[in-house]
Enzyme design. Structure first.
Site, PDB file in Angstrom:
ATOM      1  N   ARG B  54       0.812  -1.201   0.000  1.00  0.00           N
ATOM      2  CA  ARG B  54       0.000   0.000   0.000  1.00  0.00           C
ATOM      3  C   ARG B  54       0.860   1.272   0.000  1.00  0.00           C
ATOM      4  O   ARG B  54       0.693   2.162  -0.838  1.00  0.00           O
ATOM      5  CB  ARG B  54      -0.849  -0.045   1.269  1.00  0.00           C
ATOM      6  CG  ARG B  54      -1.979   0.892   1.348  1.00  0.00           C
ATOM      7  CD  ARG B  54      -2.767   0.563   2.604  1.00  0.00           C
ATOM      8  NE  ARG B  54      -3.491  -0.700   2.479  1.00  0.00           N
ATOM      9  CZ  ARG B  54      -4.665  -0.823   1.864  1.00  0.00           C
ATOM     10  NH1 ARG B  54      -5.247   0.228   1.347  1.00  0.00           N
ATOM     11  NH2 ARG B  54      -5.267  -1.991   1.791  1.00  0.00           N
ATOM     12  N   THR B  55       1.792   1.338   0.918  1.00  0.00           N
ATOM     13  CA  THR B  55       2.659   2.518   1.017  1.00  0.00           C
ATOM     14  C   THR B  55       3.554   2.635  -0.223  1.00  0.00           C
ATOM     15  O   THR B  55       3.746   3.715  -0.769  1.00  0.00           O
ATOM     16  CB  THR B  55       3.520   2.429   2.294  1.00  0.00           C
ATOM     17  OG1 THR B  55       2.667   2.285   3.414  1.00  0.00           O
ATOM     18  CG2 THR B  55       4.374   3.671   2.472  1.00  0.00           C
ATOM     19  N   LYS B  83      22.478 -11.657   1.280  1.00  0.00           N
ATOM     20  CA  LYS B  83      23.843 -12.170   1.436  1.00  0.00           C
ATOM     21  C   LYS B  83      24.573 -11.435   2.565  1.00  0.00           C
ATOM     22  O   LYS B  83      25.777 -11.555   2.712  1.00  0.00           O
ATOM     23  CB  LYS B  83      24.613 -12.025   0.133  1.00  0.00           C
ATOM     24  CG  LYS B  83      24.035 -12.860  -1.007  1.00  0.00           C
ATOM     25  CD  LYS B  83      24.754 -12.555  -2.326  1.00  0.00           C
ATOM     26  CE  LYS B  83      23.903 -12.915  -3.527  1.00  0.00           C
ATOM     27  NZ  LYS B  83      24.016 -11.900  -4.580  1.00  0.00           N
ATOM     28  N   ARG B 104      11.586   2.037   3.477  1.00  0.00           N
ATOM     29  CA  ARG B 104      10.832   1.319   4.509  1.00  0.00           C
ATOM     30  C   ARG B 104      11.757   0.257   5.091  1.00  0.00           C
ATOM     31  O   ARG B 104      12.448  -0.414   4.322  1.00  0.00           O
ATOM     32  CB  ARG B 104       9.622   0.655   3.855  1.00  0.00           C
ATOM     33  CG  ARG B 104       8.849  -0.279   4.753  1.00  0.00           C
ATOM     34  CD  ARG B 104       7.771   0.468   5.457  1.00  0.00           C
ATOM     35  NE  ARG B 104       6.786  -0.386   6.063  1.00  0.00           N
ATOM     36  CZ  ARG B 104       5.564   0.046   6.356  1.00  0.00           C
ATOM     37  NH1 ARG B 104       5.199   1.274   6.067  1.00  0.00           N
ATOM     38  NH2 ARG B 104       4.714  -0.750   6.934  1.00  0.00           N
ATOM     39  N   HIS B 132       6.287   6.957  10.944  1.00  0.00           N
ATOM     40  CA  HIS B 132       5.753   6.817   9.586  1.00  0.00           C
ATOM     41  C   HIS B 132       5.182   8.188   9.234  1.00  0.00           C
ATOM     42  O   HIS B 132       3.983   8.380   9.178  1.00  0.00           O
ATOM     43  CB  HIS B 132       4.687   5.716   9.570  1.00  0.00           C
ATOM     44  CG  HIS B 132       4.218   5.332   8.204  1.00  0.00           C
ATOM     45  ND1 HIS B 132       4.844   5.739   7.054  1.00  0.00           N
ATOM     46  CD2 HIS B 132       3.178   4.556   7.811  1.00  0.00           C
ATOM     47  CE1 HIS B 132       4.205   5.228   6.011  1.00  0.00           C
ATOM     48  NE2 HIS B 132       3.183   4.515   6.449  1.00  0.00           N
TER      49      HIS B 132
END
Ligand SMILES: [Zn+2]
Lengths: 153, 305
Positions: B54-55, B83, B104, B132
């Site tokens: 969504r974001t 890795k 994010r 956020h």
């Protein structure tokens, strides 16, 4: 002999090194631990439950041939914010430092938040002191505040 | 006007009230005309170290509508991170390929750290349980747009007020606008005392309730959040309270005609679908507003507005 002079003699019983005076008696072993003095190879004198006008009971640590660096001084100030450092050279007091809690603390404290990025990656920690009494720090990264101070190993 | 060019957005406290209002005003410009190819010579890196479709889509849609090219990843398993590459090295690489980073990350504080490593500005699209800020900005935009302003409102928050970073940020932001707060939650999920202390310190008032019906008549905004089963130490307690905080059309009877229901989405069942058809439902437009707010931020930070 004046009282002042007698006091000086008590604290300058080492020829070279540093005396940490006015440690709250119940914090003395914490100071020993955070400075790793139990691993120290030269003379360390620890006195506790000494009577003090200011504290009631105080502790004192004398460390021979040791001159603390800034990060160590900051560590002491977090555990014993009212302590005094007395630097001794050739039995003479050459410097007296009244400790102060710094505004910011880098490196020495560990963030209590297990999900904080500083506990995941190799990142130097960084805290702002939001309250001095009682001590409250805020992590610059995860923004959590903490009153329970843990030092980096 | 403040110049936001090159400024990071990591935490809501990074911007002043004036800077917020400036972004909101710019967002309303983009709402009128969303497609403006003003970033056609820019590359936006969208790096999602944990999935949040969504974001991510909202940011990437915003960047695309401004004509920017978008690079990045949405699945860290497919990158060298798997890795064991450090965040430091990843950010350094990405900032050499882009003009702006949208990030994010599942760890608290990762965005702040990235902004210190990157040579280009960083917008935090969520760092763990911490911040956020673009969600908070789109909430502000939605409140301003539906109420005709941000000042002197009755803001009600419902559900998980203990762990919800969205509501904590919104309280902090709305404290700038003389809001009165109403908190409706089960006992176990009450607003933390640090947040309530902040309200008091700002000279404002808050009230606490356990009953949703009590706040309906006077609320200007009802901000719903999801109550998650895993937040309860006692599963029986969850079963007991979970349905107490479900908003349906019947519950809304007697509300102010201008009242709007907001929700950060996705919802599960805390807003019944019969609310969707009422004039009070605003959560889908709220999500849409996120695109305009993100356009405004990107344009301001890249210095083209
Ligand atoms: Zn932290």
């Amino acid at each position: 002999m004046s009282n002042e002079r007698k006091k000086e003699l008590v604290v300058s019983a080492i020829d070279n090194g540093t005396v940490i005076d006015h440690i709250p008696a119940n914090e003395i072993y914490k100071v020993v631990k955070i400075l790793n003095l139990d691993q120290y190879n030269d003379e360390v004198l620890i006195g506790t439950n000494l009577s003090s006008k200011k504290f009631g009971k105080k502790g004192i640590i004398k460390v021979k041939n040791k001159f603390f660096e800034e990060t160590e001084v900051n560590k002491i100030s977090l555990v014993a914010p009212n302590a005094t450092l007395i630097v001794i050279k050739d039995y003479e007091v050459v410097e007296k430092i009244q400790l102060n809690i710094p505004q910011e603390i880098k490196k020495i404290v560990k963030c209590i938040n297990p999900n904080c990025i500083t506990n995941i990656e190799e990142i130097e920690t960084y805290f702002k002191v939001v309250d001095k009494e009682p001590l409250k720090l805020q992590c610059h990264y995860c923004e959590k505040t903490m009153t329970n101070i843990r030092f980096e190993e | 006007m403040a110049n936001l060019k090159g400024k990071n957005l990591i935490s809501i406290t990074d911007y002043t009230k004036e800077e917020y209002l400036q972004i909101l005003e710019l967002a309303s410009e983009f709402e009128k005309q969303p497609k403006q190819p003003i970033l056609s010579d820019k590359v936006v890196a969208s790096i999602f170290f944990e999935p949040s479709t969504r974001t991510r889509l909202s940011f990437e849609s915003a960047a695309n509508m401004l004509g920017a090219r978008v690079i990045g990843f949405s699945n860290p398993a497919a990158t060298s991170l798997q890795k064991g590459e450090s965040l430091h090295d990843t950010i350094q690489m990405v900032s050499s390929y882009s003009d702006l980073i949208v990030m994010r990350h599942p760890r608290d504080g990762a965005a702040r750290y990235a902004s210190e490593v990157a040579s280009v500005p960083v917008i935090n699209a969520g760092d763990g349980a911490n911040q956020h800020p673009t969600q908070c900005m789109l909430d502000l935009y939605s409140i301003q747009k539906t109420q005709g302003g941000l000042d002197n409102l009755n803001i009600t928050m419902v559900g998980d007020l203990k762990y919800g970073r969205t509501v904590h940020s919104l309280v902090q932001a709305m404290c700038n606008f003389n809001a009165t707060f109403h908190f409706v939650s089960p006992e176990e999920l009450k607003m933390p005392s640090s947040v309530k202390m902040h309200i008091k310190n700002m000279g404002l008032e808050y009230y606490q309730y356990t009953n949703l019906e009590d706040v309906i008549p006077f609320s200007d905004i009802i901000y719903m959040t999801r109550i998650q089963r895993e937040r309860f130490s006692d599963p029986l307690e969850y079963e007991r309270v979970k349905d107490c905080y479900i908003l349906d059309a019947a519950t809304l009877k007697g509300c102010k005609p201008t009242m709007k229901v907001l929700h950060p989405l996705p919802r599960v069942n805390e807003i019944a679908t019969d609310v969707d058809k009422t004039p009070y439902a605003y959560y889908f437009q709220q999500a849409q507003n996120g695109v305009y707010v993100r356009q405004a931020l990107m344009a301001a930070i890249l210095g083209v507005k």
